[in-house]
Design a protein around this motif. Structure first.
Motif, PDB file in Angstrom:
ATOM      1  N   ALA A   1       0.839  -1.215   0.000  1.00 28.23           N
ATOM      2  CA  ALA A   1       0.000   0.000   0.000  1.00 28.23           C
ATOM      3  C   ALA A   1       0.865   1.253   0.000  1.00 28.23           C
ATOM      4  N   ALA A   2       2.025   1.164   0.695  1.00 28.94           N
ATOM      5  CA  ALA A   2       2.907   2.328   0.777  1.00 28.94           C
ATOM      6  C   ALA A   2       3.502   2.684  -0.575  1.00 28.94           C
ATOM      7  N   ARG A   3       3.705   1.674  -1.428  1.00 25.68           N
ATOM      8  CA  ARG A   3       4.234   1.960  -2.756  1.00 25.68           C
ATOM      9  C   ARG A   3       3.253   2.769  -3.592  1.00 25.68           C
ATOM     10  N   LYS A   4       1.979   2.630  -3.269  1.00 27.78           N
ATOM     11  CA  LYS A   4       0.960   3.372  -4.014  1.00 27.78           C
ATOM     12  C   LYS A   4       0.700   4.752  -3.409  1.00 27.78           C
ATOM     13  N   SER A   5       0.675   4.802  -2.058  1.00 25.94           N
ATOM     14  CA  SER A   5       0.301   6.061  -1.392  1.00 25.94           C
ATOM     15  C   SER A   5       1.495   6.963  -1.110  1.00 25.94           C
ATOM     16  N   GLY A   6       2.679   6.354  -0.999  1.00 20.37           N
ATOM     17  CA  GLY A   6       3.853   7.142  -0.636  1.00 20.37           C
ATOM     18  C   GLY A   6       3.943   7.391   0.857  1.00 20.37           C
ATOM     19  N   GLN A   7       3.112   6.707   1.663  1.00 20.72           N
ATOM     20  CA  GLN A   7       3.098   6.902   3.113  1.00 20.72           C
ATOM     21  C   GLN A   7       3.152   5.556   3.809  1.00 20.72           C
ATOM     22  N   LEU A   8       3.954   5.467   4.890  1.00 17.90           N
ATOM     23  CA  LEU A   8       4.099   4.216   5.628  1.00 17.90           C
ATOM     24  C   LEU A   8       4.138   4.519   7.124  1.00 17.90           C
ATOM     25  N   ASN A   9       3.181   3.964   7.848  1.00 18.16           N
ATOM     26  CA  ASN A   9       3.082   4.170   9.296  1.00 18.16           C
ATOM     27  C   ASN A   9       3.407   2.866  10.004  1.00 18.16           C
ATOM     28  N   LEU A  10       4.549   2.825  10.680  1.00 21.90           N
ATOM     29  CA  LEU A  10       4.988   1.636  11.413  1.00 21.90           C
ATOM     30  C   LEU A  10       5.118   1.934  12.904  1.00 21.90           C
ATOM     31  N   SER A  11       4.295   2.849  13.420  1.00 21.66           N
ATOM     32  CA  SER A  11       4.381   3.216  14.831  1.00 21.66           C
ATOM     33  C   SER A  11       3.848   2.109  15.729  1.00 21.66           C
ATOM     34  N   ALA A  12       4.439   2.025  16.926  1.00 28.12           N
ATOM     35  CA  ALA A  12       3.996   1.116  17.987  1.00 28.12           C
ATOM     36  C   ALA A  12       3.927  -0.344  17.534  1.00 28.12           C
ATOM     37  N   ARG A  13       4.979  -0.818  16.882  1.00 26.33           N
ATOM     38  CA  ARG A  13       5.028  -2.219  16.444  1.00 26.33           C
ATOM     39  C   ARG A  13       6.144  -2.998  17.139  1.00 26.33           C
ATOM     40  N   GLY A  14       6.752  -2.404  18.144  1.00 27.99           N
ATOM     41  CA  GLY A  14       7.783  -3.104  18.882  1.00 27.99           C
ATOM     42  C   GLY A  14       9.071  -3.314  18.123  1.00 27.99           C
ATOM     43  N   LEU A  15       9.315  -2.548  17.096  1.00 31.87           N
ATOM     44  CA  LEU A  15      10.503  -2.715  16.259  1.00 31.87           C
ATOM     45  C   LEU A  15      11.777  -2.346  17.018  1.00 31.87           C
ATOM     46  N   THR A  16      12.772  -3.193  16.956  1.00 31.11           N
ATOM     47  CA  THR A  16      14.091  -2.867  17.498  1.00 31.11           C
ATOM     48  C   THR A  16      15.029  -2.406  16.391  1.00 31.11           C
ATOM     49  N   GLU A  17      14.656  -2.690  15.150  1.00 30.44           N
ATOM     50  CA  GLU A  17      15.369  -2.154  13.997  1.00 30.44           C
ATOM     51  C   GLU A  17      14.406  -2.080  12.821  1.00 30.44           C
ATOM     52  N   VAL A  18      14.744  -1.262  11.860  1.00 34.66           N
ATOM     53  CA  VAL A  18      13.870  -1.074  10.703  1.00 34.66           C
ATOM     54  C   VAL A  18      14.209  -2.129   9.653  1.00 34.66           C
ATOM     55  N   PRO A  19      13.218  -2.892   9.201  1.00 35.29           N
ATOM     56  CA  PRO A  19      13.483  -3.918   8.180  1.00 35.29           C
ATOM     57  C   PRO A  19      14.108  -3.318   6.919  1.00 35.29           C
ATOM     58  N   VAL A  20      15.007  -4.090   6.317  1.00 37.95           N
ATOM     59  CA  VAL A  20      15.673  -3.637   5.099  1.00 37.95           C
ATOM     60  C   VAL A  20      14.662  -3.336   3.997  1.00 37.95           C
TER      61      VAL A  20
END
Length: 605
Positions: A34-53
């Motif tokens: 969806a982000a490839r179409k909208s140009g927006q990506l919300n990954l808040s509050a997902r417990g990420l310790t690092e950002v996926p490649v």
């Protein structure tokens, strides 16, 4: 036959480039798509310790669906993807950002607030299209010089980090409009901030600043400057050059005098509470023609100059907890003043009951002192023969009725108000009625005769157990004093008193906060101490947008609802003498602002 045919799996040629499985699973494939179409990506509050490649390479690698989708119609045209312009990584557990951030040069918004990031990558210099950068609530101690390349940055939020200084390179952000560095460890501010001539909002609050650079005065477009909670002992004279400044916050510093601001003709709010200011002179006031809020609480002022009358646009004046002993009569001439806070001052010469009646009544009293000259000694010794003797052997001052529009029959210990008292006032438009300190068991019925003119009624210190409908018909009533009676409730018909600004109900028998008070829109002051009230409704109180003083001392409140902290209009909240455990006495002693802040901090999120 292929050697992978029987249950075997072909090795993944991209396995070495993939992020750990648990991180990839935290970012569903559908979100990336969806982000490839909208140009927006919300990954808040997902417990990420690092950002996926896959996030960094979202616009670099060919998407997996390209190898599966052979349909050139519909909405799945993977080759028509949009560059990522907005990336939100807030409220995770990130400790660092990869240098791969340089693969997202089209980013306009980057939000990484509320993580554990200690530093920014040098590759951030590649985000030349960035307009908003939020790195607040992290552990950043130093900013890289590479930030100077973000020439399109308009909003930079750095609050709640561990910064000890702002680099000189900050001055290169030439079109920056908002800069928030509050709640850090700053001890000084670089003179380069003077180059931020487009800045509109600058928040320096809650740091360790002892001085501001002189160059700060070059910010000609600055509208809001917040220096609350620092160690400032003075303000540079150059601040007067901020010709667009509308709000100036200098609370909780070490100022001993108010800065002179001769050219700040657009200044609307000046907050200098919790300092050590001892003097306020005409030179501090004469050019502040647009000022609507002046907050001077918790200082050491002893005198309020008569030149306060120059502030014709003033709407709120807070002088709480100073050493002011008297008020200038000219204060009564301020046409727009709606809220005057004076708690905690050793005022003399003004009766306490007048102070308790609210702002408008006090202003009318001060204005009256200007218009009515004092009697000469001879006049005082030989008062004119204008008294009227009534059958009760009490004297009604006809001068008070005819000139001051006041009807008094107080301190008589009478169970009824004589008919002759009302008859004496029949031909005058009475504005003030004082029947206090008698033995009345009900509101006198004939008070309704004054419904077209009376705005102030004092029935305190009687034995009245209920409010009659006659009182509810006084639609011009603005001040009502019913203290020290036997009231346990108020009639719903009181909602008709829409002009009521202050009501005193202390020392009665209320077990519940009167619901009808929630419905009176113009109430500014509610004094209801020394009753038996067990609870209050903060949701209803929040709707009372003009309520500035609420006295609930010595009641039976077992708990104070945290939502009461959202009642932003309150300027004086008194809760002492109740059986609740929190807030503790140390918080109560700090005053209303501290109480409300404490309550807000306990609201569940």
């Amino acid at each position: 036959m292929s050697r992978f045919k029987r249950g075997g799996k072909a090795p993944d040629p991209l396995s070495g480039f993939r992020a750990p499985k648990e991180q990839e699973s935290a970012v569903p494939f559908g979100l990336i798509k969806a982000a490839r179409k909208s140009g927006q990506l919300n990954l808040s509050a997902r417990g990420l310790t690092e950002v996926p490649v896959s996030v960094w390479r979202i616009n670099v690698d060919t998407p997996p669906e390209a190898h599966q989708n052979v349909d050139f119609g519909g909405s799945d045209r993977w080759w028509e993807q949009t560059d990522l312009t907005k990336l939100i990584l807030a409220s995770n557990k990130l400790q660092a950002l990869s240098e791969d951030i340089s693969l997202l040069p089209a980013l306009v918004v980057l939000d990484i607030h509320d993580n554990q990031i200690a530093s920014l990558p040098c590759a951030i210099r590649e985000l030349t299209n960035l307009q908003k950068l939020n790195i607040s609530h992290n552990k950043i101690k130093q900013l890289p010089n590479e930030l100077q390349h973000l020439q399109n940055l308009k909003s930079f939020l750095l609050q709640h980090n561990q910064l000890e200084e702002l680099p000189d390179s900050i001055g290169h952000l030439s079109i920056l409009e908002e800069l928030d560095v509050s709640n850090n460890c700053l001890r000084s501010v670089s003179s380069s901030v003077g180059q931020l001539t487009g800045l509109v909002k600058f928040n320096l609050s809650s740091n360790k600043l002892t001085a501001l650079p002189t160059e700060i005065g070059k910010m000609k477009n600055l509208r809001q400057l917040d220096c609350t909670s620092n160690l400032l002992e003075n303000v540079p004279a150059s601040v007067a050059g901020m010709e667009s400044l509308e709000q100036l916050y200098l609370r909780q510093n070490k100022l001993t005098y108010l800065p002179e601001l001769p050219f700040l003709t657009k200044l609307k709010e000046l907050h200098v509470g919790n300092n050590q200011i001892q003097t306020l002179g005409p030179e501090h006031l004469q050019n502040l023609s647009s000022l609507s809020v002046l907050e001077l609480r918790y200082n050491k002022l002893k005198v309020l100059p008569k030149e306060i009358s120059l502030l014709k646009g003033l709407e709120r004046l807070d002088l709480s907890n100073n050493d002011i002993g008297s008020l200038p009569d000219t204060l009564g001439s301020l046409p727009n003043l709606k809220s005057l806070q004076l708690d905690g001052n050793p005022l003399r010469g003004i009766r306490r009951d007048i102070l308790n009646k609210g702002t408008q009544e006090l202003l009318k009293y001060l204005k009256g002192r200007v218009q009515t000259p004092d009697m000469t000694t001879q006049e005082a010794a030989n008062p004119p023969d204008t008294a009227m003797t009534l059958p009760s052997d009490s004297v009604i001052n006809a001068h008070a009725i005819m000139t001051l529009k006041t009807l008094e029959y107080c301190e008589k210990q009478a169970s009824l108000i004589p008919e002759a008292v009302f008859n004496a006032a029949a031909s005058s438009p009475i504005t003030t009625v004082n029947f206090s300190k008698n033995q009345l068991t009900e509101v006198p019925a004939r008070i309704v005769e004054m419904k077209d003119s009376v705005y102030d009624v004092n029935l305190g210190f009687n034995k009245i157990s209920s409010i009659s409908l006659n009182l509810c018909m006084l639609l011009k009533l603005t001040h009502l004093d019913m203290r020290n009676n036997a009231l346990a409730s108020l009639p719903p018909e009181m909602e008709a008193l829409t002009r009521l600004q202050s009501i005193i109900l202390s020392f009665n028998r209320f077990k519940h906060f009167p619901d009808v008070l929630y419905t009176i829109p113009n109430l500014e002051t509610i004094l209801i101490s020394s009753n038996q009230i067990g609870s209050i409704d903060p949701i209803q109180l929040k709707k009372m947008t003009k309520l500035s003083t609420l006295d609930l001392q010595n009641n039976d409140l077992l708990q104070i609802p945290p939502a009461l902290g959202n009642c932003e209009s309150l300027r004086a909240l008194h809760l002492e003498g109740n059986p609740f455990r929190n807030p503790r006495a140390t918080i109560l002693a700090k005053g209303t602002v501290a109480i409300l802040e404490y309550l807000r901090s306990r609201i569940p999120t």
